[in-house]
Design a protein around this motif. Sequence first.
Motif, PDB file in Angstrom:
ATOM      1  N   VAL A   9      12.002 -70.912  16.944  1.00  0.00           N
ATOM      2  CA  VAL A   9      11.447 -69.669  16.422  1.00  0.00           C
ATOM      3  C   VAL A   9      10.372 -70.030  15.414  1.00  0.00           C
ATOM      4  O   VAL A   9      10.608 -70.815  14.506  1.00  0.00           O
ATOM      5  CB  VAL A   9      12.541 -68.808  15.751  1.00  0.00           C
ATOM      6  N   GLU A  10       9.190 -69.476  15.596  1.00  0.00           N
ATOM      7  CA  GLU A  10       8.095 -69.680  14.653  1.00  0.00           C
ATOM      8  C   GLU A  10       7.918 -68.413  13.834  1.00  0.00           C
ATOM      9  O   GLU A  10       7.925 -67.302  14.388  1.00  0.00           O
ATOM     10  CB  GLU A  10       6.793 -69.996  15.396  1.00  0.00           C
ATOM     11  N   LYS A  11       7.740 -68.566  12.528  1.00  0.00           N
ATOM     12  CA  LYS A  11       7.552 -67.407  11.645  1.00  0.00           C
ATOM     13  C   LYS A  11       6.218 -67.542  10.930  1.00  0.00           C
ATOM     14  O   LYS A  11       5.834 -68.632  10.523  1.00  0.00           O
ATOM     15  CB  LYS A  11       8.684 -67.315  10.627  1.00  0.00           C
ATOM     16  N   PHE A  12       5.542 -66.404  10.780  1.00  0.00           N
ATOM     17  CA  PHE A  12       4.241 -66.353  10.124  1.00  0.00           C
ATOM     18  C   PHE A  12       4.211 -65.175   9.158  1.00  0.00           C
ATOM     19  O   PHE A  12       4.629 -64.071   9.517  1.00  0.00           O
ATOM     20  CB  PHE A  12       3.119 -66.175  11.148  1.00  0.00           C
ATOM     21  N   LYS A  13       3.699 -65.388   7.974  1.00  0.00           N
ATOM     22  CA  LYS A  13       3.514 -64.308   6.997  1.00  0.00           C
ATOM     23  C   LYS A  13       2.110 -63.745   7.193  1.00  0.00           C
ATOM     24  O   LYS A  13       1.120 -64.462   7.066  1.00  0.00           O
ATOM     25  CB  LYS A  13       3.681 -64.834   5.586  1.00  0.00           C
ATOM     26  N   ASP A  59      -6.326 -59.690  21.407  1.00  0.00           N
ATOM     27  CA  ASP A  59      -7.721 -59.942  21.054  1.00  0.00           C
ATOM     28  C   ASP A  59      -7.720 -60.727  19.751  1.00  0.00           C
ATOM     29  O   ASP A  59      -7.029 -60.352  18.808  1.00  0.00           O
ATOM     30  CB  ASP A  59      -8.492 -58.631  20.850  1.00  0.00           C
ATOM     31  N   LEU A  60      -8.516 -61.774  19.701  1.00  0.00           N
ATOM     32  CA  LEU A  60      -8.590 -62.617  18.516  1.00  0.00           C
ATOM     33  C   LEU A  60      -9.907 -62.401  17.803  1.00  0.00           C
ATOM     34  O   LEU A  60     -10.977 -62.508  18.399  1.00  0.00           O
ATOM     35  CB  LEU A  60      -8.451 -64.093  18.926  1.00  0.00           C
ATOM     36  N   MET A  61      -9.828 -62.047  16.522  1.00  0.00           N
ATOM     37  CA  MET A  61     -10.992 -61.974  15.665  1.00  0.00           C
ATOM     38  C   MET A  61     -10.865 -63.111  14.647  1.00  0.00           C
ATOM     39  O   MET A  61      -9.930 -63.886  14.720  1.00  0.00           O
ATOM     40  CB  MET A  61     -11.067 -60.625  14.934  1.00  0.00           C
ATOM     41  N   PRO A  86      -7.798 -67.311   8.787  1.00  0.00           N
ATOM     42  CA  PRO A  86      -8.132 -67.720  10.161  1.00  0.00           C
ATOM     43  C   PRO A  86      -7.155 -68.730  10.775  1.00  0.00           C
ATOM     44  O   PRO A  86      -6.825 -68.633  11.950  1.00  0.00           O
ATOM     45  CB  PRO A  86      -9.531 -68.329  10.024  1.00  0.00           C
ATOM     46  N   THR A  87      -6.669 -69.669   9.979  1.00  0.00           N
ATOM     47  CA  THR A  87      -5.741 -70.677  10.509  1.00  0.00           C
ATOM     48  C   THR A  87      -4.426 -70.043  10.942  1.00  0.00           C
ATOM     49  O   THR A  87      -3.903 -70.343  12.020  1.00  0.00           O
ATOM     50  CB  THR A  87      -5.487 -71.776   9.458  1.00  0.00           C
ATOM     51  N   THR A  88      -3.880 -69.174  10.111  1.00  0.00           N
ATOM     52  CA  THR A  88      -2.618 -68.500  10.456  1.00  0.00           C
ATOM     53  C   THR A  88      -2.789 -67.646  11.702  1.00  0.00           C
ATOM     54  O   THR A  88      -1.940 -67.675  12.602  1.00  0.00           O
ATOM     55  CB  THR A  88      -2.123 -67.640   9.279  1.00  0.00           C
ATOM     56  N   ILE A  89      -3.884 -66.899  11.798  1.00  0.00           N
ATOM     57  CA  ILE A  89      -4.111 -66.040  12.967  1.00  0.00           C
ATOM     58  C   ILE A  89      -4.236 -66.887  14.232  1.00  0.00           C
ATOM     59  O   ILE A  89      -3.675 -66.550  15.284  1.00  0.00           O
ATOM     60  CB  ILE A  89      -5.339 -65.132  12.749  1.00  0.00           C
ATOM     61  N   ARG A  90      -4.962 -68.017  14.154  1.00  0.00           N
ATOM     62  CA  ARG A  90      -5.069 -68.908  15.323  1.00  0.00           C
ATOM     63  C   ARG A  90      -3.701 -69.438  15.724  1.00  0.00           C
ATOM     64  O   ARG A  90      -3.381 -69.522  16.913  1.00  0.00           O
ATOM     65  CB  ARG A  90      -6.020 -70.070  15.030  1.00  0.00           C
ATOM     66  N   ASN A  91      -2.870 -69.792  14.740  1.00  0.00           N
ATOM     67  CA  ASN A  91      -1.525 -70.288  15.040  1.00  0.00           C
ATOM     68  C   ASN A  91      -0.647 -69.206  15.659  1.00  0.00           C
ATOM     69  O   ASN A  91       0.149 -69.495  16.556  1.00  0.00           O
ATOM     70  CB  ASN A  91      -0.873 -70.860  13.786  1.00  0.00           C
ATOM     71  N   VAL A  92      -0.781 -67.965  15.195  1.00  0.00           N
ATOM     72  CA  VAL A  92      -0.035 -66.847  15.794  1.00  0.00           C
ATOM     73  C   VAL A  92      -0.429 -66.693  17.265  1.00  0.00           C
ATOM     74  O   VAL A  92       0.427 -66.609  18.148  1.00  0.00           O
ATOM     75  CB  VAL A  92      -0.287 -65.530  15.022  1.00  0.00           C
ATOM     76  N   VAL A  93      -1.729 -66.672  17.540  1.00  0.00           N
ATOM     77  CA  VAL A  93      -2.210 -66.486  18.917  1.00  0.00           C
ATOM     78  C   VAL A  93      -1.819 -67.673  19.789  1.00  0.00           C
ATOM     79  O   VAL A  93      -1.393 -67.487  20.936  1.00  0.00           O
ATOM     80  CB  VAL A  93      -3.732 -66.228  18.929  1.00  0.00           C
ATOM     81  N   ASP A  94      -1.934 -68.892  19.282  1.00  0.00           N
ATOM     82  CA  ASP A  94      -1.530 -70.074  20.053  1.00  0.00           C
ATOM     83  C   ASP A  94      -0.042 -70.035  20.395  1.00  0.00           C
ATOM     84  O   ASP A  94       0.356 -70.317  21.527  1.00  0.00           O
ATOM     85  CB  ASP A  94      -1.843 -71.359  19.278  1.00  0.00           C
ATOM     86  N   THR A  95       0.783 -69.669  19.428  1.00  0.00           N
ATOM     87  CA  THR A  95       2.228 -69.595  19.662  1.00  0.00           C
ATOM     88  C   THR A  95       2.560 -68.461  20.632  1.00  0.00           C
ATOM     89  O   THR A  95       3.384 -68.626  21.534  1.00  0.00           O
ATOM     90  CB  THR A  95       2.972 -69.384  18.332  1.00  0.00           C
ATOM     91  N   LEU A  96       1.906 -67.326  20.487  1.00  0.00           N
ATOM     92  CA  LEU A  96       2.111 -66.205  21.390  1.00  0.00           C
ATOM     93  C   LEU A  96       1.735 -66.586  22.825  1.00  0.00           C
ATOM     94  O   LEU A  96       2.478 -66.333  23.773  1.00  0.00           O
ATOM     95  CB  LEU A  96       1.305 -64.990  20.941  1.00  0.00           C
ATOM     96  N   ALA A  97       0.586 -67.227  22.995  1.00  0.00           N
ATOM     97  CA  ALA A  97       0.141 -67.652  24.326  1.00  0.00           C
ATOM     98  C   ALA A  97       1.128 -68.653  24.929  1.00  0.00           C
ATOM     99  O   ALA A  97       1.484 -68.558  26.109  1.00  0.00           O
ATOM    100  CB  ALA A  97      -1.250 -68.261  24.253  1.00  0.00           C
ATOM    101  N   THR A  98       1.594 -69.591  24.117  1.00  0.00           N
ATOM    102  CA  THR A  98       2.558 -70.587  24.602  1.00  0.00           C
ATOM    103  C   THR A  98       3.845 -69.911  25.060  1.00  0.00           C
ATOM    104  O   THR A  98       4.379 -70.228  26.129  1.00  0.00           O
ATOM    105  CB  THR A  98       2.853 -71.616  23.505  1.00  0.00           C
ATOM    106  N   CYS A  99       4.352 -68.995  24.259  1.00  0.00           N
ATOM    107  CA  CYS A  99       5.587 -68.287  24.627  1.00  0.00           C
ATOM    108  C   CYS A  99       5.399 -67.456  25.891  1.00  0.00           C
ATOM    109  O   CYS A  99       6.268 -67.442  26.771  1.00  0.00           O
ATOM    110  CB  CYS A  99       6.039 -67.391  23.477  1.00  0.00           C
ATOM    111  N   CYS A 100       4.272 -66.754  26.003  1.00  0.00           N
ATOM    112  CA  CYS A 100       4.035 -65.901  27.174  1.00  0.00           C
ATOM    113  C   CYS A 100       3.862 -66.722  28.457  1.00  0.00           C
ATOM    114  O   CYS A 100       4.156 -66.236  29.541  1.00  0.00           O
ATOM    115  CB  CYS A 100       2.806 -65.024  26.951  1.00  0.00           C
TER     116      CYS A 100
END
Length: 102
Positions: A9-13, A59-61, A86-100
């Motif tokens: 489980v990955e958590k992001f604030k 969508d990634l901004m 930006p780093t946290t958002i990229r990590n969220v999207v990367d983790t989301l893509a990996t899980c999906c």
Amino acid sequence: MASSFKGVVEKFKVTLVNDETGSTERVTIQLSLDGLKVLNQDASRTLRSYNLRNVARWDLMDTSTVIWTKTDVDLEERPLTLSSDPTTIRNVVDTLATCCLQ
């Protein structure tokens, strides 16, 4: 291989942005193969929960991402806007893509 990842489980604030009112709320996002959960800031209460099959697209901004979800009762996709550095958002999207893609 996926079975060994299942318990991870990955958590992001991040900041949850209400698209209708523009109000913001600090939350913790939890991502895993079980889905996406939006928890309160100290991660003690679940505010929203989505199965990964309900994530339609994202969508990634630079400092935010919009995750479009659609549940069985929704007529249209609903945006879930998250904002952070930006780093946290990229990590969220990367983790989301990996899980999906698992």
